[in-house]
Structure formats: C-alpha cells, structure tokens
Design a protein around this motif. Structure first.
Motif, PDB file in Angstrom:
ATOM      1  N   GLU A  26      50.660  -4.350 -40.392  1.00 41.60           N
ATOM      2  CA  GLU A  26      51.753  -5.618 -40.784  1.00 41.60           C
ATOM      3  C   GLU A  26      51.904  -5.916 -42.256  1.00 41.60           C
ATOM      4  O   GLU A  26      52.898  -6.913 -42.538  1.00 41.60           O
ATOM      5  N   ASP A  27      51.032  -5.448 -43.076  1.00 40.85           N
ATOM      6  CA  ASP A  27      51.349  -5.734 -44.433  1.00 40.85           C
ATOM      7  C   ASP A  27      52.465  -4.645 -45.273  1.00 40.85           C
ATOM      8  O   ASP A  27      52.597  -3.519 -44.870  1.00 40.85           O
ATOM      9  N   TYR A  28      53.287  -5.332 -46.161  1.00 41.97           N
ATOM     10  CA  TYR A  28      54.315  -4.537 -46.987  1.00 41.97           C
ATOM     11  C   TYR A  28      53.515  -3.421 -47.624  1.00 41.97           C
ATOM     12  O   TYR A  28      52.576  -3.467 -48.389  1.00 41.97           O
ATOM     13  N   PRO A  29      53.841  -2.035 -47.363  1.00 37.40           N
ATOM     14  CA  PRO A  29      53.205  -1.147 -47.845  1.00 37.40           C
ATOM     15  C   PRO A  29      53.574  -0.574 -49.317  1.00 37.40           C
ATOM     16  O   PRO A  29      52.693   0.250 -50.298  1.00 37.40           O
ATOM     17  N   GLY A  30      54.750  -1.202 -49.846  1.00 34.47           N
ATOM     18  CA  GLY A  30      55.402  -0.698 -51.324  1.00 34.47           C
ATOM     19  C   GLY A  30      55.583   0.732 -51.254  1.00 34.47           C
ATOM     20  O   GLY A  30      56.125   1.258 -50.433  1.00 34.47           O
ATOM     21  N   VAL A  31      55.676   1.217 -52.372  1.00 30.91           N
ATOM     22  CA  VAL A  31      56.294   2.800 -52.507  1.00 30.91           C
ATOM     23  C   VAL A  31      55.325   3.623 -52.308  1.00 30.91           C
ATOM     24  O   VAL A  31      54.149   3.617 -52.417  1.00 30.91           O
ATOM     25  N   ARG A  32      55.739   4.537 -51.670  1.00 33.74           N
ATOM     26  CA  ARG A  32      54.882   5.695 -50.997  1.00 33.74           C
ATOM     27  C   ARG A  32      55.816   7.075 -51.179  1.00 33.74           C
ATOM     28  O   ARG A  32      56.804   7.073 -51.335  1.00 33.74           O
ATOM     29  N   ALA A  33      54.971   8.283 -51.306  1.00 32.77           N
ATOM     30  CA  ALA A  33      55.507   9.527 -51.516  1.00 32.77           C
ATOM     31  C   ALA A  33      55.279  10.156 -50.061  1.00 32.77           C
ATOM     32  O   ALA A  33      54.289  10.077 -49.497  1.00 32.77           O
ATOM     33  N   CYS A  34      56.536  10.447 -49.692  1.00 27.02           N
ATOM     34  CA  CYS A  34      56.881  10.956 -48.409  1.00 27.02           C
ATOM     35  C   CYS A  34      57.347  12.542 -48.406  1.00 27.02           C
ATOM     36  O   CYS A  34      57.968  12.988 -49.279  1.00 27.02           O
ATOM     37  N   GLU A  35      57.414  13.153 -47.077  1.00 24.38           N
ATOM     38  CA  GLU A  35      57.826  14.575 -47.007  1.00 24.38           C
ATOM     39  C   GLU A  35      58.362  14.900 -45.589  1.00 24.38           C
ATOM     40  O   GLU A  35      57.560  14.237 -44.672  1.00 24.38           O
ATOM     41  N   LEU A  36      59.665  15.351 -45.362  1.00 23.80           N
ATOM     42  CA  LEU A  36      60.207  15.806 -44.397  1.00 23.80           C
ATOM     43  C   LEU A  36      59.881  17.367 -44.309  1.00 23.80           C
ATOM     44  O   LEU A  36      60.465  17.877 -45.260  1.00 23.80           O
ATOM     45  N   ARG A  37      59.272  17.845 -43.174  1.00 24.96           N
ATOM     46  CA  ARG A  37      58.999  19.263 -43.261  1.00 24.96           C
ATOM     47  C   ARG A  37      59.528  19.815 -41.892  1.00 24.96           C
ATOM     48  O   ARG A  37      59.456  19.173 -40.912  1.00 24.96           O
ATOM     49  N   ALA A  38      60.316  20.754 -42.018  1.00 22.43           N
ATOM     50  CA  ALA A  38      61.176  21.516 -40.872  1.00 22.43           C
ATOM     51  C   ALA A  38      60.675  22.902 -40.969  1.00 22.43           C
ATOM     52  O   ALA A  38      60.727  23.592 -41.891  1.00 22.43           O
ATOM     53  N   VAL A  39      60.135  23.228 -39.720  1.00 20.69           N
ATOM     54  CA  VAL A  39      59.832  24.762 -39.558  1.00 20.69           C
ATOM     55  C   VAL A  39      60.826  25.396 -38.724  1.00 20.69           C
ATOM     56  O   VAL A  39      61.154  24.724 -37.579  1.00 20.69           O
ATOM     57  N   LEU A  40      61.369  26.368 -39.024  1.00 22.20           N
ATOM     58  CA  LEU A  40      62.437  27.079 -38.422  1.00 22.20           C
ATOM     59  C   LEU A  40      61.737  28.284 -37.524  1.00 22.20           C
ATOM     60  O   LEU A  40      60.426  28.741 -37.814  1.00 22.20           O
ATOM     61  N   ARG A  41      62.337  28.630 -36.590  1.00 19.50           N
ATOM     62  CA  ARG A  41      62.051  29.875 -35.702  1.00 19.50           C
ATOM     63  C   ARG A  41      61.643  31.152 -36.459  1.00 19.50           C
ATOM     64  O   ARG A  41      61.094  31.945 -35.765  1.00 19.50           O
ATOM     65  N   ASN A  42      62.139  31.187 -37.686  1.00 16.63           N
ATOM     66  CA  ASN A  42      61.919  32.512 -38.191  1.00 16.63           C
ATOM     67  C   ASN A  42      60.673  32.546 -38.971  1.00 16.63           C
ATOM     68  O   ASN A  42      60.439  33.372 -40.021  1.00 16.63           O
ATOM     69  N   GLY A  43      60.137  31.313 -39.031  1.00 16.23           N
ATOM     70  CA  GLY A  43      58.772  31.022 -39.884  1.00 16.23           C
ATOM     71  C   GLY A  43      58.861  30.073 -41.259  1.00 16.23           C
ATOM     72  O   GLY A  43      58.133  29.942 -41.932  1.00 16.23           O
ATOM     73  N   GLU A  44      60.275  30.256 -41.619  1.00 11.53           N
ATOM     74  CA  GLU A  44      60.664  29.556 -42.743  1.00 11.53           C
ATOM     75  C   GLU A  44      60.330  27.882 -42.753  1.00 11.53           C
ATOM     76  O   GLU A  44      60.321  27.336 -41.656  1.00 11.53           O
ATOM     77  N   ASP A  45      59.981  27.364 -43.932  1.00 11.33           N
ATOM     78  CA  ASP A  45      59.753  25.831 -44.265  1.00 11.33           C
ATOM     79  C   ASP A  45      60.918  25.324 -45.012  1.00 11.33           C
ATOM     80  O   ASP A  45      61.198  26.212 -45.977  1.00 11.33           O
ATOM     81  N   HIS A  46      61.355  24.339 -44.657  1.00 16.21           N
ATOM     82  CA  HIS A  46      62.175  23.484 -45.275  1.00 16.21           C
ATOM     83  C   HIS A  46      61.769  22.080 -45.646  1.00 16.21           C
ATOM     84  O   HIS A  46      61.304  21.562 -44.826  1.00 16.21           O
ATOM     85  N   VAL A  47      61.558  21.700 -47.121  1.00 22.79           N
ATOM     86  CA  VAL A  47      60.777  20.609 -47.145  1.00 22.79           C
ATOM     87  C   VAL A  47      61.601  19.589 -48.127  1.00 22.79           C
ATOM     88  O   VAL A  47      62.146  20.049 -49.055  1.00 22.79           O
ATOM     89  N   PHE A  48      61.937  18.422 -47.801  1.00 22.05           N
ATOM     90  CA  PHE A  48      62.410  17.388 -48.529  1.00 22.05           C
ATOM     91  C   PHE A  48      61.256  16.077 -48.905  1.00 22.05           C
ATOM     92  O   PHE A  48      60.674  15.591 -48.157  1.00 22.05           O
ATOM     93  N   ARG A  49      61.102  16.163 -50.194  1.00 22.86           N
ATOM     94  CA  ARG A  49      60.090  15.202 -50.898  1.00 22.86           C
ATOM     95  C   ARG A  49      60.878  13.847 -51.484  1.00 22.86           C
ATOM     96  O   ARG A  49      61.742  14.126 -52.089  1.00 22.86           O
ATOM     97  N   PHE A  50      60.524  12.802 -51.200  1.00 24.76           N
ATOM     98  CA  PHE A  50      61.048  11.660 -51.369  1.00 24.76           C
ATOM     99  C   PHE A  50      59.933  10.540 -51.859  1.00 24.76           C
ATOM    100  O   PHE A  50      59.088  10.724 -51.122  1.00 24.76           O
ATOM    101  N   THR A  51      60.419   9.500 -52.479  1.00 29.37           N
ATOM    102  CA  THR A  51      59.687   8.397 -52.515  1.00 29.37           C
ATOM    103  C   THR A  51      60.427   7.178 -51.528  1.00 29.37           C
ATOM    104  O   THR A  51      61.532   7.343 -51.393  1.00 29.37           O
ATOM    105  N   LEU A  52      59.672   6.336 -50.990  1.00 27.11           N
ATOM    106  CA  LEU A  52      60.203   5.479 -49.947  1.00 27.11           C
ATOM    107  C   LEU A  52      59.625   4.081 -50.186  1.00 27.11           C
ATOM    108  O   LEU A  52      58.248   3.800 -50.360  1.00 27.11           O
ATOM    109  N   ASP A  53      60.477   3.031 -50.364  1.00 27.08           N
ATOM    110  CA  ASP A  53      60.008   1.668 -50.478  1.00 27.08           C
ATOM    111  C   ASP A  53      61.139   0.971 -49.452  1.00 27.08           C
ATOM    112  O   ASP A  53      62.338   0.578 -49.850  1.00 27.08           O
ATOM    113  N   ALA A  54      60.683   0.635 -48.117  1.00 29.13           N
ATOM    114  CA  ALA A  54      61.735   0.267 -47.060  1.00 29.13           C
ATOM    115  C   ALA A  54      61.405  -0.828 -46.364  1.00 29.13           C
ATOM    116  O   ALA A  54      59.967  -1.057 -46.195  1.00 29.13           O
ATOM    117  N   PRO A  55      62.232  -1.683 -45.623  1.00 26.62           N
ATOM    118  CA  PRO A  55      61.850  -2.761 -44.837  1.00 26.62           C
ATOM    119  C   PRO A  55      61.539  -1.999 -43.443  1.00 26.62           C
ATOM    120  O   PRO A  55      61.820  -0.814 -43.322  1.00 26.62           O
TER     121      PRO A  55
END
Length: 242
Positions: A181-210
C-alpha cells in the motif's frame, strides 16, 4: 543476439511514468557560479544526499543553457539554483526533502525553498529550482533530510499481453501495481522476452509510477517468435554491489 538498453523515465511507459530528479520548481537555463560551496549534510546511519557546487541565476529567465539572447519577461523576484548531488553512502536514499537557502552579499537570507530530490544515480545534478527572493542572492546552501527507501520489488505487473506490432515486432502491455500500500519510489526494472530460438531480449529501465499505470514496450521480434515474457523490479542497487 541480445537487445538491451537503459532508460531513465522511459518514454515508452504509456501513462505518466517519470523519474523525478528535482520534483519541484524546475527551471531550464544557464548559470553563474555561486560564491561558496553548499554545506554538505550526512546524517549518521541514514542515507541522504550531499549537495555541493551550487550555481545561481539571477534574475530568473527562461532561456535554455548556452542561449546568448535573454528573453523578455525576466523576473527579478525569483532566482534559479542548481546543485551537484551525491549519495551520502552506498545506498540509494529514495525521495528526500532538501532545503535550499539563498543569501545576499551581506549574509542575509533572501530566499528559502524546500524541494524533493530523487536521483537513482550515485552522482548527478539537480535541475534548476525556482526560489522566490527578496533581493539578489550571491550564495547558496542546500541540506537534505534523512531518506528512507524500502527494499523489495516495489512494483508488480499484471499478466503481460503480447500482440503484433508490425510484421517484425511485438508490443508487450501490462498494468503496474504497487507491491504494498506504500508508495515504492524509484525502482530498477527489467522486461525480458525469451524467443523460441533461445534468444533473450532485455529492456532495462527505472520506474516511478502511480498504482495502475499502463505499461507498453515493443520487442524487435515477430509475435509468433516470442515464447514468454516477464517483467520484474527491484530496489536501486547499492554502489559497488553485483
């Protein structure tokens, strides 16, 4: 192949996601140096920010940095001030309230402003802060209160949905929720997509959101090639950790 990038305040997040560095009174513009370095504050046993190397602009005007032509509408009732910042220790202090005090050549206080600072980088600089003044400031000092930054992921994401985004791309959408319930502030986040050929696609970002913010990001892979996606967050890492 690995796709990875780092973003502060990722523009691809659909609803109002931004990392505040100075969260109040931001002024774009150039500067002249303050006469003395700001006082540093480090509270024993507490994480905070140390403010130093002040720049002053008086009177305030809206010209961007390096602009030689001063626009009309110069405001002698306000001054701009900017500070270099550094974490007081090895940990991210989170969002911290800092007090800026401007004094004139006689040493009298001509302006005071309270500003919220949240810099996920160990060092940096506060954007220009507008301070209402009673005269011309020649010196600036800034001190910060102790910070408090809760460990843990901070945010969770509803089950991500993957849809086509053109013939060779995919769009990942989800909804951001606070982990507590508490406002978390800034965090380090990661979106990871694994493809069927085994490749990884990674998007790293910081998040400060409602809570309830819409998340949207694209992947450079056709939707039929995406095996699974996952989005996760954690606290800003300690300096030297990992």
């Amino acid at each position: 192949m690995r796709w990875s990038r780092s973003v502060i305040g990722a523009a691809s997040l659909a609803v109002g996601v931004a990392v505040g560095f100075a969260l109040a009174g931001v002024i774009p513009g150039g500067s002249r140096a303050g006469v003395r370095e700001a006082a540093a504050q480090e509270v024993a046993g507490q994480d905070t920010y140390i403010l130093s190397d002040p720049d002053l602009r008086y009177p305030y005007h809206s010209a961007p940095p390096g602009e030689s032509t001063v626009p009309t509408g110069v405001d002698p009732t306000r001054a701009g001030v900017s500070f270099a910042t550094a974490w007081s220790g090895t940990r991210f202090p989170g969002q911290v309230w800092c007090t800026v005090v401007l004094t004139d050549a006689a040493g009298d206080v001509v302006g005071v402003e309270r500003v919220a600072v949240a810099n996920p980088n160990p060092t940096g600089r506060i954007p220009w802060v507008a301070v209402k003044v009673a005269g011309e400031p020649t010196e600036a000092e800034g001190t910060c209160e102790p910070g408090y930054y809760e460990p843990g992921p901070g945010y969770t994401f509803a089950e991500p949905l993957v849809r086509p985004d053109g013939p060779r791309g995919s769009a990942v959408s989800s909804t951001v929720h606070w982990a507590t319930e508490d406002y978390p502030g800034v965090r380090a986040c990661e979106l990871r997509a694994v493809l069927r050929n085994g490749e990884d696609h990674v998007f790293r970002f910081t998040l400060d959101a409602p809570d309830g913010t819409a998340f949207l990001e694209t992947i450079p892979a056709a939707v039929e090639d995406v095996q699974r996606v996952a989005i996760s967050c954690s606290e800003i890492p300690e300096v030297g950790a990992g």
